[in-house]
Design a protein around this motif. Sequence first.
Motif, PDB file in Angstrom:
ATOM      1  N   ILE A 189     -15.367  -8.133  29.440  1.00  0.00           N
ATOM      2  CA  ILE A 189     -14.585  -8.250  28.205  1.00  0.00           C
ATOM      3  C   ILE A 189     -14.001  -6.890  27.846  1.00  0.00           C
ATOM      4  O   ILE A 189     -12.846  -6.777  27.451  1.00  0.00           O
ATOM      5  CB  ILE A 189     -15.468  -8.819  27.075  1.00  0.00           C
ATOM      6  N   GLY A 190     -14.789  -5.848  28.048  1.00  0.00           N
ATOM      7  CA  GLY A 190     -14.305  -4.499  27.764  1.00  0.00           C
ATOM      8  C   GLY A 190     -13.108  -4.136  28.631  1.00  0.00           C
ATOM      9  O   GLY A 190     -12.117  -3.580  28.148  1.00  0.00           O
ATOM     10  N   VAL A 191     -13.186  -4.472  29.910  1.00  0.00           N
ATOM     11  CA  VAL A 191     -12.062  -4.174  30.807  1.00  0.00           C
ATOM     12  C   VAL A 191     -10.815  -4.925  30.346  1.00  0.00           C
ATOM     13  O   VAL A 191      -9.712  -4.377  30.314  1.00  0.00           O
ATOM     14  CB  VAL A 191     -12.431  -4.548  32.256  1.00  0.00           C
ATOM     15  N   MET A 192     -11.002  -6.184  29.938  1.00  0.00           N
ATOM     16  CA  MET A 192      -9.841  -6.965  29.491  1.00  0.00           C
ATOM     17  C   MET A 192      -9.241  -6.366  28.215  1.00  0.00           C
ATOM     18  O   MET A 192      -8.021  -6.304  28.060  1.00  0.00           O
ATOM     19  CB  MET A 192     -10.241  -8.429  29.279  1.00  0.00           C
ATOM     20  N   TYR A 193     -10.112  -5.919  27.297  1.00  0.00           N
ATOM     21  CA  TYR A 193      -9.620  -5.258  26.080  1.00  0.00           C
ATOM     22  C   TYR A 193      -8.721  -4.082  26.452  1.00  0.00           C
ATOM     23  O   TYR A 193      -7.619  -3.905  25.924  1.00  0.00           O
ATOM     24  CB  TYR A 193     -10.789  -4.699  25.266  1.00  0.00           C
ATOM     25  N   ILE A 194      -9.225  -3.252  27.379  1.00  0.00           N
ATOM     26  CA  ILE A 194      -8.486  -2.036  27.710  1.00  0.00           C
ATOM     27  C   ILE A 194      -7.179  -2.395  28.413  1.00  0.00           C
ATOM     28  O   ILE A 194      -6.135  -1.783  28.160  1.00  0.00           O
ATOM     29  CB  ILE A 194      -9.371  -1.102  28.558  1.00  0.00           C
ATOM     30  N   ALA A 195      -7.215  -3.431  29.267  1.00  0.00           N
ATOM     31  CA  ALA A 195      -5.989  -3.846  29.952  1.00  0.00           C
ATOM     32  C   ALA A 195      -4.935  -4.280  28.927  1.00  0.00           C
ATOM     33  O   ALA A 195      -3.777  -3.856  28.976  1.00  0.00           O
ATOM     34  CB  ALA A 195      -6.297  -4.976  30.927  1.00  0.00           C
ATOM     35  N   VAL A 196      -5.345  -5.122  27.973  1.00  0.00           N
ATOM     36  CA  VAL A 196      -4.390  -5.588  26.953  1.00  0.00           C
ATOM     37  C   VAL A 196      -3.889  -4.396  26.137  1.00  0.00           C
ATOM     38  O   VAL A 196      -2.691  -4.290  25.841  1.00  0.00           O
ATOM     39  CB  VAL A 196      -5.043  -6.645  26.040  1.00  0.00           C
ATOM     40  N   ALA A 197      -4.796  -3.481  25.805  1.00  0.00           N
ATOM     41  CA  ALA A 197      -4.397  -2.326  24.997  1.00  0.00           C
ATOM     42  C   ALA A 197      -3.353  -1.484  25.732  1.00  0.00           C
ATOM     43  O   ALA A 197      -2.390  -1.016  25.130  1.00  0.00           O
ATOM     44  CB  ALA A 197      -5.618  -1.477  24.654  1.00  0.00           C
ATOM     45  N   PHE A 198      -3.505  -1.329  27.056  1.00  0.00           N
ATOM     46  CA  PHE A 198      -2.521  -0.543  27.798  1.00  0.00           C
ATOM     47  C   PHE A 198      -1.165  -1.254  27.828  1.00  0.00           C
ATOM     48  O   PHE A 198      -0.118  -0.617  27.719  1.00  0.00           O
ATOM     49  CB  PHE A 198      -3.016  -0.235  29.216  1.00  0.00           C
ATOM     50  N   VAL A 199      -1.190  -2.587  27.968  1.00  0.00           N
ATOM     51  CA  VAL A 199       0.073  -3.329  27.936  1.00  0.00           C
ATOM     52  C   VAL A 199       0.748  -3.138  26.574  1.00  0.00           C
ATOM     53  O   VAL A 199       1.958  -2.889  26.488  1.00  0.00           O
ATOM     54  CB  VAL A 199      -0.178  -4.825  28.218  1.00  0.00           C
ATOM     55  N   MET A 206      -7.287  -0.104  18.399  1.00  0.00           N
ATOM     56  CA  MET A 206      -8.445  -0.991  18.234  1.00  0.00           C
ATOM     57  C   MET A 206      -8.873  -1.584  19.573  1.00  0.00           C
ATOM     58  O   MET A 206     -10.055  -1.753  19.843  1.00  0.00           O
ATOM     59  CB  MET A 206      -8.122  -2.128  17.253  1.00  0.00           C
ATOM     60  N   GLY A 207      -7.887  -1.916  20.411  1.00  0.00           N
ATOM     61  CA  GLY A 207      -8.209  -2.500  21.712  1.00  0.00           C
ATOM     62  C   GLY A 207      -8.961  -1.514  22.596  1.00  0.00           C
ATOM     63  O   GLY A 207      -9.982  -1.870  23.205  1.00  0.00           O
ATOM     64  N   LEU A 208      -8.469  -0.283  22.656  1.00  0.00           N
ATOM     65  CA  LEU A 208      -9.169   0.725  23.463  1.00  0.00           C
ATOM     66  C   LEU A 208     -10.572   0.941  22.919  1.00  0.00           C
ATOM     67  O   LEU A 208     -11.544   1.060  23.665  1.00  0.00           O
ATOM     68  CB  LEU A 208      -8.397   2.045  23.451  1.00  0.00           C
ATOM     69  N   MET A 209     -10.672   0.973  21.582  1.00  0.00           N
ATOM     70  CA  MET A 209     -11.978   1.224  20.974  1.00  0.00           C
ATOM     71  C   MET A 209     -12.967   0.116  21.319  1.00  0.00           C
ATOM     72  O   MET A 209     -14.053   0.380  21.850  1.00  0.00           O
ATOM     73  CB  MET A 209     -11.838   1.333  19.455  1.00  0.00           C
ATOM     74  N   PHE A 210     -12.585  -1.145  21.048  1.00  0.00           N
ATOM     75  CA  PHE A 210     -13.534  -2.229  21.339  1.00  0.00           C
ATOM     76  C   PHE A 210     -13.768  -2.365  22.832  1.00  0.00           C
ATOM     77  O   PHE A 210     -14.847  -2.778  23.262  1.00  0.00           O
ATOM     78  CB  PHE A 210     -13.055  -3.542  20.720  1.00  0.00           C
ATOM     79  N   GLY A 211     -12.765  -2.000  23.634  1.00  0.00           N
ATOM     80  CA  GLY A 211     -12.972  -2.012  25.076  1.00  0.00           C
ATOM     81  C   GLY A 211     -14.098  -1.073  25.469  1.00  0.00           C
ATOM     82  O   GLY A 211     -15.064  -1.469  26.125  1.00  0.00           O
ATOM     83  N   LEU A 212     -14.002   0.170  25.031  1.00  0.00           N
ATOM     84  CA  LEU A 212     -15.035   1.149  25.398  1.00  0.00           C
ATOM     85  C   LEU A 212     -16.392   0.760  24.818  1.00  0.00           C
ATOM     86  O   LEU A 212     -17.422   0.897  25.475  1.00  0.00           O
ATOM     87  CB  LEU A 212     -14.647   2.540  24.894  1.00  0.00           C
TER      88      LEU A 212
END
Lengths: 202, 662
Positions: free
Chosen positions: B62-72, B121-127
């Motif tokens: 889930i964290g990886v997906m958060y970070i992927a969406v945040a980068f997009v 927020m996406g990067l934060m919850f991802g990490l």
Amino acid sequence: MTNEFEQGGTLSVDERAKDSTVVFGFWMYLMTDLVLFASLFAVFAVLRGPEFGGGSIQDIFSLPYVLLETIALLTSSFTCGLALLSAREGSVRGTILWLSTTLVLGAVFVGMEVSEFSRLIAQGFGPSQNGFLSSYFTLVGTHGTHVAIGLLWMLALIVAIARKGLSRGNMRKLALFSLFWHFLDIVWIFIFTIVYLTGGSL
Amino acid sequence: MNWQQLIFGRLTWSVFPQNAIAWGGALFMILCGIAILAFITYHKKWKWLWDEWFTSLDPKKIGVMYIAVAFVMLVRGGADALLLRTQQATSVGDSFGILSATHFQEIFSAHGSIMIFFVAMGLMFGLINLVVPLQIGSRDVAFPFLNSVSFWLFCGGALLINCSLLLGDFSTAGWLAYPPLSELVYSPTTGVDYWIWSLQIGGLGSLLSGVNFFATIVKMRAKGMTWMRLPMFTWSVLGAMTLVIFAFPILTVTLTLLYFDRTLAMHFFTAGQGGNMMMYVNLIWAWGHPEVYILVLPAFGVFSEVVPVFCGKKLVGYTSMVWAIWAIVVLSFIVWLHHFFTMGAGADVNAFFGIMTAVIAVPTGVKIFNWLFTMYRGKIRFTSPMLWFMGFVVLFTLGGVAGVIMAEPPADYELHNSLFLVAHFHTMIVSGVLFGYFAGYTYWFPKIFGFKLDEKWGVRAFWFWFIGFILAFGPLYILGLEGATRRLDHYSASLGWQPLFIVAGIGAGLIAIGFCCQVAQLVRSIRLRHENRDITGDPWGGRTLEWSIPSPAPSYNFAALPVVHALDQFWAQKQSGIHHEARYEDFSMPKNTGIGVIIAAFVFLLGFGAVWHLWWLVVIGLIGAIISLLVRTFDEDTEYTVTASEIVHVEAGLRHKNTATI
């Protein structure tokens, strides 16, 4: 709170830790809900006042009617407690009986509130009348929506208990539900005091 | 209401983009979308994606997906930024640049909302998802299913905000949509509603995550991990989640009330009928100021992990760091009025909030000094996470000083709404938040994927970001002092501002190159993954529990749950050299489920319906979400058991694979 659904020490340490986590998490959720209501109370406090074409609280509400609503809701909290007691004694029948009573009382409360709202709107005191009425309808309506969600939850709970009895999962759900229901009661006591009793007079 | 409105709500043929640049944005987004879908279909990866990723309840995935969406979303928000910079560099005197005034307003509103809600927020919850369970020695979060719901709600919000590219317009009322501009009278189209509902849906996800991780940290810590043995990143996350729990419900209320004003003709924030627009400003900042600290605290936490590891020393002043976090948590709730000193609340009120604002710099300063003292006489390795940290210290301190200047109400009366302010908060958020998360991304990447990121491209990315940042925002401080206001789509040539705006534009371009370096870094690292493999599980000489297990971390994290005896447990373990033979036991793990995706899909429909007044869709979304939730509640078969013998097998396999690569 954990011991509400511990049955005679038959649970493993793992399961007990899990239960305690769930109850803790639910408390945290309730705290967020409390902040939500606190914000709505703050908005109400800012906007109340009889200006802009509406009456003051005393002019448009009937306190005895609200008192009846209050009695229905507070009694439902009591019967909810009885449902929990029955469940801890292991009585499926008793649990369902008291839950159903709670359901009926909750439905009476929601029904009375809906009819109060429609009366107000019909008399021209709708939520779009002025800021005070907007905040009144939103605060009280948010509580009412919570109670309505509680009714749905209760229905699901009754079905679950009828199907699977007082399983561990059902006991846990019942404990969480009762927390939720008592929480709504407490919020209502604040609404009764701040909205209806002190009304626009402060 | 006629039947057409009943079925189509506010949808008409005129909702499609009205000019070339808007069409360009919409088409670009659609083409990217089609390209991604085609790529997945061509490689027959749908089933794999669904089974392994979308339905996964593993916080690492889930964290990886958060970070992927945040980068997009960073690409989207970054493209917006480049348009804004281009407009301000060219729209001077007789030239009116590339954007119309309305379009410019839509873009800065979208830029701010996207960068805060869907990038930071996406990067934060991802990490947080990647690291917190590992750091506290746990196999999972407190509520794995809720975690999946949170993530997919975040995606639903991100999707909704991008819908506005193609259908209808976006808000022109800025990233916080102040009334009366955001009221129906002045913003009659769907723009503000898009803003409200994408934030509402994303915000709901954040709120649920806040509860989830708070409970996780309080309840799921490994045996022996007392509060003062908690790793600093986890401490800072606990602080941030406390703020989420207290602040996000206020956002929920504020957005709802604004929607009621717009849709049900209520009078919370209207100019007439007893509405109070300053109440909106108070409410939104009672959420908004803590939000700043929600974003920055975990980034501080990243630095508190990175600095000791790359300096080979223990963190200086652990206890004071903990107290600094909690001082910030408390103070962040009593400074919100500094966002609108000009409201005219009076000297006493402004003085109180001004002093509190200056005071909040103290715990932040404590943290900065502690990191610097940790570097002092350390054996510093200048890796890219360390570079991000040092860039942060320089920029954040400067930006912080600018903040203290503005904390004085008389100065703020001059600087309010100027580019000086814009430069200040970008310094705080880009250097404080983004640099922190980039450092964390580089630092924890090998733990999740089993290989390190390419260092050369990482260093290049840093220098482009760092120099680009100074060029992009340095001029804005000067322009702000010269009187340039924010949100300026055109200015007179006689002001002589154009050269500085052009420099700022060049800076933005350098930042874009920095981002491209990060993409190149990722691509190159994946291609060279066998060379950069992390065989030991401890590539940096780590101090905390996540480095005690193999990389990539197995789905269950810890084969045997760790017992903690010290702060920096793993470091202490390595120093003592005592190796305990692990005893494996059976344990249960949550099964994958697609219900999180389904619930979020229904909530997305609800949001879309609410934007376009498609009430039938709202009802479908609501009922669908409730039924999906009930289905989940009645499902008692949500876990599977991992037996001790399976673990022995898997762990032996992991060790074998790693020795084989040597």
